[in-house]
Design an enzyme around this catalytic site. Structure first.
Site, PDB file in Angstrom:
ATOM      1  N   SER A  17      -5.335 -11.377  -6.546  1.00 36.29           N
ATOM      2  CA  SER A  17      -4.335 -10.994  -6.079  1.00 36.29           C
ATOM      3  C   SER A  17      -4.603 -11.058  -4.782  1.00 36.29           C
ATOM      4  O   SER A  17      -5.620 -11.264  -4.243  1.00 36.29           O
ATOM      5  CB  SER A  17      -4.607  -9.560  -7.170  1.00 36.29           C
ATOM      6  OG  SER A  17      -5.235  -8.699  -5.875  1.00 36.29           O
ATOM      7  N   ASP A  18      -3.217 -11.074  -4.299  1.00 32.53           N
ATOM      8  CA  ASP A  18      -3.718 -10.414  -3.009  1.00 32.53           C
ATOM      9  C   ASP A  18      -4.154  -9.222  -2.945  1.00 32.53           C
ATOM     10  O   ASP A  18      -3.810  -7.953  -4.108  1.00 32.53           O
ATOM     11  CB  ASP A  18      -2.061  -9.953  -1.869  1.00 32.53           C
ATOM     12  CG  ASP A  18      -2.237 -10.840  -0.511  1.00 32.53           C
ATOM     13  OD1 ASP A  18      -3.030  -9.887   0.070  1.00 32.53           O
ATOM     14  OD2 ASP A  18      -1.403 -11.227  -0.230  1.00 32.53           O
ATOM     15  N   TRP A  19      -4.342  -8.402  -1.508  1.00 34.87           N
ATOM     16  CA  TRP A  19      -5.170  -7.126  -1.465  1.00 34.87           C
ATOM     17  C   TRP A  19      -3.755  -6.013  -1.565  1.00 34.87           C
ATOM     18  O   TRP A  19      -3.350  -5.210  -1.125  1.00 34.87           O
ATOM     19  CB  TRP A  19      -5.453  -6.325  -0.465  1.00 34.87           C
ATOM     20  CG  TRP A  19      -7.144  -7.623  -0.429  1.00 34.87           C
ATOM     21  CD1 TRP A  19      -8.433  -6.529  -0.030  1.00 34.87           C
ATOM     22  CD2 TRP A  19      -7.850  -7.978  -0.915  1.00 34.87           C
ATOM     23  NE1 TRP A  19      -9.721  -6.422  -0.168  1.00 34.87           N
ATOM     24  CE2 TRP A  19      -9.378  -8.070  -0.338  1.00 34.87           C
ATOM     25  CE3 TRP A  19      -7.279  -9.690  -1.300  1.00 34.87           C
ATOM     26  CZ2 TRP A  19     -10.496  -9.725  -0.986  1.00 34.87           C
ATOM     27  CZ3 TRP A  19      -8.200 -10.373  -1.712  1.00 34.87           C
ATOM     28  CH2 TRP A  19      -9.443 -10.162  -1.216  1.00 34.87           C
TER      29      TRP A  19
END
Length: 768
Positions: free
Chosen positions: A301-303
């Site tokens: 995932s993106d942060w």
């Protein structure tokens, strides 16, 4: 990263193979002496077999450990007061073993599995604000838009190798690079990290960059999957688009980059697509990525982009990146209760290890303190700048600077000190040799995150190349004073800088701090004015008719000053071509106003008030950029593919071949007195559709030299998606095709008949 996420506060479950089920059963046992034999260390085995053996030797806790990334740095390590806006996951010390970066996953020492050390990237090994690793510098490559402007896939591979080699020497084995989002919005704060508006150009350039990084035993991501095309409301917005249009544009760019680069990891985006968050989107992650593209790596995932555990795992997510609400913290309990299959955990662990084995990150462990050839890497950065800077206008041959130009005034843009090393945000590189910031209008954490300038001074480089000339500098703070200096000069060169930033889009296309007025004043005093533009996006040019020449320098990187000076003096002839259309005004765009935009929320990383969820339709569909301009008939300021040189080229004997494949053959002749490079671009329009770039040839010619070149169309760009048939087809019939200098500059046209086919090759020669 996604540091952005740190700084801010329905398909069925994919079943694991029997082999992975067996591995899970074994993982429940205590480690045995047999596991210590490490059969997965056998390099003769395939990455999949090695991953299977390693996962079989792991406990459930060790498998889950691979699936949960923690922040690779903690701000408590700085020993300074932290503002209230900093979230909890950063209010800690840097984890033991972490190098100070975007993300960290502890290794499994007893099995010889190294830690995952993740650094932000794209323009080099990032070190936001210089606070993650004090004193750690790296080669600052030019903006990805500059790399795309080279139309040079071999150079893109070399640029990737620079990033990979430096990351490896610094102890990192994962680079959060590979930005391939199409530039649908020319005010997007992160376009400088991407490769423009065309799926073929973006896919090939970024795919080669990914491959170059991974050549050095470092995993590269590809990101942000998908439709993360604006920063405004990126955590909450819903991008709505028809399936065929999505497949023919943004997904096609990802498909091509994936086939060419084989990234070890895919990073899913923050936003929603057609009502579903990207990181829990079964259509994107399972149907397209896994099943259609046969992707074997892992999805991170993106942060801060995870909104569930079970739904995300079912959709195909493998690894949760750092965020305050850590959904994967409950993964073990979910497995023990039967809510999540142990096989599913083993599957994700397998995917992660498979990628690490595939790039050699386990056999070749990155260790901090390795040797870095700064000079060689800076030379690559300079080549990207030299080939990627675009000459947009050159009236009367003002450039290269004539030998008779003895009095030259350089104005503005900090040209006496350096050039922009990139935009603001997680990709920020601290360039070798030192840097400075432009903190105007900023304070507190905003000032800390201000964009960085590298100490590569165009003024000093120009003075070194023209010791015969009297070259003066004015900082441009007083337009009247600058105009007076320009009036007495043979040539005036005005530098304008416009830093873009992650987390916020630009309010308009103008230069900040009155720089457009400065250029207009100087050009009004001396028509022999050159404008050198350092920006990460297209810009408006209200002064364009007044200046003699315009050089689009993007963010020119480690040796940007030297590169600009070489192009101004003619030591090197410009060869860059625009990877984005420059609109004449925002009214020409599909969305003249950025959906959800609020100028009061333009703070670094979006550190303003929460944004309410909103959605918008992408009415341009697959007609992104130059195709939208063709569809609407609007005339841009500068077209996609445009770029001038210091010589001239003739196109002759253009011939087009159809039937089973499409190609064009043309004879190019350098009709000028200087060596130069032409980029012959082939465009094709399926029946009833707009033209698409389907191939190009980058050709270097000496004065008077002729060469006959053939440009073959990429078959993926000739196909269209038929949603009713759930497949790609190439319609039979007449295709309008042309070859030329830019999207709006054809040199040879024809109608070519192509055969219909439903067997479309989804990979081509050159793909990994």
């Amino acid at each position: 990263m996604k540091l952005m996420g740190i700084l801010l506060a329905s398909t069925v479950l994919v079943s694991a193979s029997p082999v992975l089920a067996q591995a899970t059963a074994r993982a429940s046992a205590q480690p045995t002496q047999a596991a210590a034999a490490r059969p997965w260390a056998n390099t003769a085995l395939s990455p999949d077999e090695r991953a299977r053996l390693a996962v079989a030797a792991m406990t459930l806790d060790e498998q889950i450990q691979l699936l949960r990334t923690q922040s690779g740095f903690g701000l408590l390590s700085l020993g300074v007061p932290l503002p209230a806006s900093i979230p909890e996951n950063m209010r800690k010390e840097t984890p033991p073993g972490a190098l100070g970066s975007a993300g960290y996953v502890a290794g499994v020492d007893r099995l010889g599995i190294p830690a995952q050390q993740m650094s932000d990237a794209s323009l080099g090994v990032a070190n936001l604000g210089g606070i993650l690793r004090r004193g750690d510098e790296a080669t600052a490559l030019p903006a990805s838009l500059a790399l795309a402007s080279t139309f040079n896939t071999e150079l893109a591979r070399e640029a990737g190798r620079v990033v990979g080699a430096e990351a490896f020497a610094k102890g990192f084995n994962i680079q959060l690079a590979g930005g391939v989002n199409l530039a649908r919005e020319p005010r997007n704060g992160r376009n400088f990290e991407y490769a423009g508006e065309d799926p073929l150009l973006s896919g090939l350039i970024i795919g080669e960059t990914i491959a170059g990084i991974q050549d050095k035993h470092v995993v590269s991501t590809i990101k942000h999957y998908a439709l993360n095309n604006q920063e405004t409301g990126r955590f909450v917005h819903d991008a709505r688009i028809e399936e065929g249009a999505l497949r023919e544009s943004d997904l096609l760019a990802f498909e091509i980059a994936n086939a060419r680069g084989r990234p070890g990891s895919v990073m899913c985006a923050y936003n929603k697509i057609n009502g579903v968050y990207a990181c829990e989107h079964p259509f994107l992650l399972n149907d397209v990525l896994r099943n259609e593209w046969s992707y074997a790596g892992w999805v991170m995932s993106d942060w801060g982009a995870v909104h569930s555990m079970k739904t995300a795992l079912e959709a195909g997510l493998d690894q949760e990146s750092p965020q305050d609400e850590n959904y994967f913290a409950g993964l073990k309990a979910a497995v023990e209760s039967g809510e999540i299959s142990a096989d599913r955990v083993a599957l994700s662990a397998h995917r992660i290890l498979r990628s690490l084995f595939a790039v050699g990150a386990i056999d070749n462990v990155a260790v901090k303190g390795g040797a870095i050839d700064q000079a060689a890497n800076a030379a690559v950065a300079e080549q990207v700048a030299l080939q990627g800077i675009v000459l947009l206008k050159n009236e009367g041959g003002l450039l290269p600077l004539a030998a008779t130009a003895k009095k030259i005034v350089v104005i503005g843009g900090f040209a006496d000190r350096g050039v922009l090393a990139g935009g603001g945000g997680s990709s920020q590189v601290m360039p070798y040799g030192g840097s400075f910031r432009d903190g105007r209008g900023r304070e507190g954490i905003s000032a800390l995150l201000a964009p960085v300038y590298g100490l590569s001074s165009p003024l000093k480089a120009l003075q070194a190349l023209r010791p015969d000339a009297d070259i003066q500098f004015d900082d441009g703070s007083d337009p009247a004073r600058a105009a007076a200096l320009a009036r007495a000069a043979d040539v005036a060169i005005v530098f304008a800088t416009r830093p873009e930033e992650e987390g916020m889009d630009a309010e308009n296309l103008l230069f900040p701090f009155g720089q457009d007025d400065l250029i207009a004043a100087v050009a009004g005093a001396n028509p022999r004015t050159v404008a050198v533009l350092e920006s990460g996006n297209p810009t408006a040019m209200p002064w364009l008719s007044k200046v003699g020449a315009v050089l689009q320098a993007w963010y020119p990187g480690q040796r940007g000053g030297e590169a600009i000076a070489k192009l101004l003096t003619g030591e090197v002839s410009p060869s860059g071509r625009l990877p984005m259309t420059f609109p004449a005004s925002v009214e020409q765009l599909p969305r003249p106003e950025i959906p959800g935009f609020d100028p009061t929320q333009r703070t670094p990383f979006g550190l303003g008030k929460p944004v309410a969820p909103f959605g918008f339709d992408m009415q341009e569909g697959s007609d992104v950029g130059y195709r939208w301009f063709e569809r609407t008939g609007a005339k841009p300021l500068f077209a996609f593919g445009h770029g001038l040189t210091y010589t001239s080229f003739r196109y002759a004997n253009a011939r087009f071949n159809g039937g089973a494949d499409l190609s064009a053959t043309v004879t190019l002749t350098n009709t000028g007195a200087r060596a130069g490079t032409e980029v012959a671009q082939l465009y094709a329009a399926p029946p009833g559709r707009t033209h698409r770039l389907v191939g190009w040839a980058r050709v270097e010619l000496q004065p008077g030299e002729s060469r006959t070149v053939t440009v073959s169309a990429d078959p993926r760009l000739l196909a269209s998606w038929y949603t009713a048939a759930s497949g790609w087809r190439r319609a039979g019939g007449e295709y309008q095709v042309y070859i030329g200098r830019a999207a709006d500059a054809p040199e040879g046209r024809a109608n070519v008949r192509l055969n219909a086919t439903s067997q479309i090759a989804r990979t081509v020669a050159g793909d990994q």
